[in-house]
Design a protein around this motif. Sequence first.
Motif, PDB file in Angstrom:
ATOM      1  N   LYS A 288      33.367  16.737  25.833  1.00 27.51           N
ATOM      2  CA  LYS A 288      34.445  17.325  25.020  1.00 27.51           C
ATOM      3  C   LYS A 288      33.927  17.636  23.619  1.00 27.51           C
ATOM      4  O   LYS A 288      34.227  18.681  23.040  1.00 27.51           O
ATOM      5  N   ASN A 332      42.916  26.021  19.689  1.00 28.16           N
ATOM      6  CA  ASN A 332      43.847  25.341  20.596  1.00 28.16           C
ATOM      7  C   ASN A 332      43.120  24.397  21.549  1.00 28.16           C
ATOM      8  O   ASN A 332      43.587  23.305  21.827  1.00 28.16           O
ATOM      9  N   ASP A 336      43.385  20.203  21.491  1.00 29.24           N
ATOM     10  CA  ASP A 336      43.794  19.550  22.744  1.00 29.24           C
ATOM     11  C   ASP A 336      42.788  18.464  23.133  1.00 29.24           C
ATOM     12  O   ASP A 336      43.169  17.346  23.475  1.00 29.24           O
ATOM     13  N   LEU A 339      43.017  15.526  20.625  1.00 27.63           N
ATOM     14  CA  LEU A 339      44.204  14.705  20.897  1.00 27.63           C
ATOM     15  C   LEU A 339      43.934  13.807  22.104  1.00 27.63           C
ATOM     16  O   LEU A 339      44.252  12.617  22.104  1.00 27.63           O
ATOM     17  N   GLN A 340      43.303  14.375  23.113  1.00 28.27           N
ATOM     18  CA  GLN A 340      42.999  13.620  24.334  1.00 28.27           C
ATOM     19  C   GLN A 340      42.040  12.461  24.032  1.00 28.27           C
ATOM     20  O   GLN A 340      42.224  11.362  24.533  1.00 28.27           O
ATOM     21  N   GLY A 343      43.786   9.647  22.714  1.00 30.93           N
ATOM     22  CA  GLY A 343      44.731   9.028  23.644  1.00 30.93           C
ATOM     23  C   GLY A 343      46.123   8.940  23.053  1.00 30.93           C
ATOM     24  O   GLY A 343      46.545   9.837  22.319  1.00 30.93           O
TER      25      GLY A 343
END
Lengths: 389, 92
Positions: A288, A332, A336, A339-340, A343
Amino acid sequence: MYLRLTEEQRMVQQTIRKFVEKELMPLEQEVLRNEREGRTGLSKEKLEQLQNKAKEVGFWGINTPAKYGGADLGQLMQAIVTIEVGKTFVPFEFGGFADNILYYGNEEQKEKYLIPTINGDKKSCFAMTEPGAGSDTQNIKMTAIKDGDSWILNGEKTFITGGNEADFVMVIAITDKALHQKSKGREGVTCFIADRNMGWKSEYIHTMGEGGPASLFFDNVRVPEENILGELDKGYNLGLEWIGFARWMVGAKAVGASERLLKMAINYAKERETFGKPIAERQAIQWKIADSAVEIEAAKWLVYNAAFTLDEGEDNRHLASIAKLYGSNIGNRVVDRVLQIHGGMGYTKELPIERWYREARLWRIYDGTDEIQRLIISRNLLKGHVKID
Amino acid sequence: MRTEATIGRTFVDRLIEEHMQGANIVNEVSMAKSWITDLSQKVAVECMQLYGGYGYMEEYEIARRYRDVAVNSIYAGTNEIMKVIIAKNLGL
């Protein structure tokens, strides 16, 4: 080709970065609290205070011609500044600028509207979008009917950025219905400068983000003939110029936010442990982070290129659409992923990530949706306006 | 979107039946949780985009839905954890 920022550009970048870190970031919790409790993020007084500080550092009217008291630093510098300021969500802008189309005003209009806007004494907004017409300007319904030496405006505008605070609006209305229809919206519309005290009303629109736009209502608003901006029936071109000129800035904003968010994710990944080791050691997290870094780097150079091309005096609209489309989309994706990585913490209002998650969605909609950018990019290529080397 | 939603629905329906019969479906549940919650985010994004600027207004339900589905990939075990479970049960 020299792919490095100049000494001057790096200096400005460092100065702005310091300003953002020292003056703006410490206000973030206050902004979150204000917004949560239904107030604007920064009070008017606080914003003015900050702008005065910025003025002292010499950042007033970054892109404004020197003739009007600006620093006249150019588009690439504007991109660098926008990226740096994008690293915080504190709703601050360096003052001292005006909408590009206001420079088309005659001397009296410049005196009455342009100069006070640059000085920060008046606030402007631009109104083209209507409930049934966005980038498809041929669907505009608002009318202006001539009456003696003035025009009577009737209709509704919506999603107008700055419309709640504006002292005057540059508004697009149909002045020749037959011509408007015959030319498919390219002629027969005119841009009027209408002061708020001429009688138009605004209404706040609540959005998913903070600091929403406005609906504007015109009910027999009388505007004097001398308030026509540019030429009668030629307002369409002004509209196009206003919309297209700073599209890539959305990309710059997204790059700034993404860089800050990625930094947060890296720090958090090293701290947070699951099953005995930091999540930074998990490949799911590493990928990520890597994907985000690649996309941010690509978007940043697209933004720089769009800005640089304009500084060179070339038409940058194709590149601006590319930078806007790509920048807002990776923004975006990055928010995302970040944020993931955080958690459940990322979903709370304790951290600003969810605020960016909500704001980022707007980037793919305003200043021309993703779909409009794709329309522009493909049309340029299919019609041969832009050729692949 | 309709096709993928139908696949998701079919999958969940089957898992409910198997669960009621007392079968061990831990692996399949992890698959369903991660795949369908990712799908819900993808669908929310697409649907919101169809609304244009209106989709960003809180007056339209799609804005609320978009915010709500964001948590699906996080709680009840993040989707990364779901994949760890699936991989483990595959013998990794």
